[in-house]
Write an enzyme that holds these catalytic residues in place. Structure first.
Site, PDB file in Angstrom:
ATOM      1  N   ASP A 169      74.081  41.535  98.299  1.00 24.29           N
ATOM      2  CA  ASP A 169      74.159  42.972  98.988  1.00 24.29           C
ATOM      3  C   ASP A 169      75.572  43.541  98.233  1.00 24.29           C
ATOM      4  O   ASP A 169      76.137  44.616  98.969  1.00 24.29           O
ATOM      5  CB  ASP A 169      74.482  42.620 100.322  1.00 24.29           C
ATOM      6  CG  ASP A 169      75.560  41.762 100.522  1.00 24.29           C
ATOM      7  OD1 ASP A 169      76.358  41.276  99.723  1.00 24.29           O
ATOM      8  OD2 ASP A 169      76.038  41.789 101.685  1.00 24.29           O
TER       9      ASP A 169
ATOM     10  N   SER B 219      84.823  37.829 105.764  1.00 21.65           N
ATOM     11  CA  SER B 219      83.674  37.094 105.792  1.00 21.65           C
ATOM     12  C   SER B 219      83.387  36.259 104.518  1.00 21.65           C
ATOM     13  O   SER B 219      82.760  35.247 104.646  1.00 21.65           O
ATOM     14  CB  SER B 219      82.366  37.938 106.023  1.00 21.65           C
ATOM     15  OG  SER B 219      82.367  38.612 104.965  1.00 21.65           O
TER      16      SER B 219
ATOM     17  N   HIS C 108      78.721  40.120  99.294  1.00 19.68           N
ATOM     18  CA  HIS C 108      78.930  38.641 100.031  1.00 19.68           C
ATOM     19  C   HIS C 108      78.242  37.752  98.856  1.00 19.68           C
ATOM     20  O   HIS C 108      77.088  37.697  98.312  1.00 19.68           O
ATOM     21  CB  HIS C 108      78.154  38.223 101.238  1.00 19.68           C
ATOM     22  CG  HIS C 108      78.790  39.038 102.277  1.00 19.68           C
ATOM     23  ND1 HIS C 108      78.282  40.367 102.838  1.00 19.68           N
ATOM     24  CD2 HIS C 108      79.732  38.586 103.159  1.00 19.68           C
ATOM     25  CE1 HIS C 108      78.900  40.746 103.844  1.00 19.68           C
ATOM     26  NE2 HIS C 108      79.756  39.827 104.114  1.00 19.68           N
TER      27      HIS C 108
END
Length: 208
Positions: A185, A15, A188
């Site tokens: 977090d 991601s 990310h």
């Protein structure tokens, strides 16, 4: 500057690399470091004809890369391959009770790199997976992640790849500014965190 004329640069990963790229527009680079890297490179070296491709997919592990490696890597015939993978391989031991040993991680990653070397001969850029200890449960992730970081370093040595030490770079950055500024977090990146990756990527290939 290492990136040659008519180069094809492929970004691969999870991601962090994906970062919202469109699946309908295969030229879309997302909104993260892949996009920033390409944009900065092209602004600095407009005379160079270089194509940038992003095939990162959120949630991927190294085994997910293996499952799609032909279509999303070898078939694209990159001359440069940049990989950022490993945080999901570590995190799943804690979030899904699905641990992957460092040995399996390294052997699977090794297989992917062997395939690239044999089938397209791309130059390699390996980026360390990283985590910051925010929130506090991320501290435990280090128990698993550290061995995978060392695996990436060994692979970089074996395959004579450029290594970008993101784990250390984010730790260093977090000593200058609160961790939430870089990755709220712990995983990310914020836009500033993505820019940090892009800046060090460009420095690594002597484009900055």
């Amino acid at each position: 500057m290492l990136i040659e004329e008519n180069a094809v640069v492929l970004f691969q990963g999870d991601s962090i690399t994906d970062c919202g790229r469109s699946r309908e527009n295969l030229d879309d680079l997302g909104r993260g470091y892949a996009f920033m890297t390409a944009a900065l490179f092209q602004s600095l070296h407009p005379e160079r004809n270089v194509r940038f491709i992003n095939r990162g997919i959120g949630g991927n592990t190294v085994e997910d890369l293996k499952a799609r490696w032909h279509d999303d890597c070898v078939a694209l015939k990159p001359t440069w391959l940049s990989i950022l993978i490993g945080i999901n391989d570590a995190a799943r031991a804690f979030t899904q009770s699905k641990p992957m040993s460092a040995e399996v991680f390294e052997s699977t990653y090794h297989e992917l790199l062997l395939g690239v070397r044999a089938k397209c001969g791309a130059r390699l850029i390996l980026m360390e997976p990283f985590v910051l200890p925010i929130p506090e449960d991320r501290i435990h992730w280090r128990e698993d992640l550290d061995a995978k970081v060392h695996a990436v370093r060994r692979l970089a040595r074996e395959f004579e790849a450029i290594l970008i030490p993101l784990d250390g770079l984010f730790a260093q950055a977090a000593a200058r500014k609160d961790m939430v500024f870089w990755a709220p977090d712990g995983v990310h990146p914020t836009p500033a965190g993505h820019a940090l990756i892009a800046r060090h990527w460009l420095k690594a290939v002597k484009a900055l």
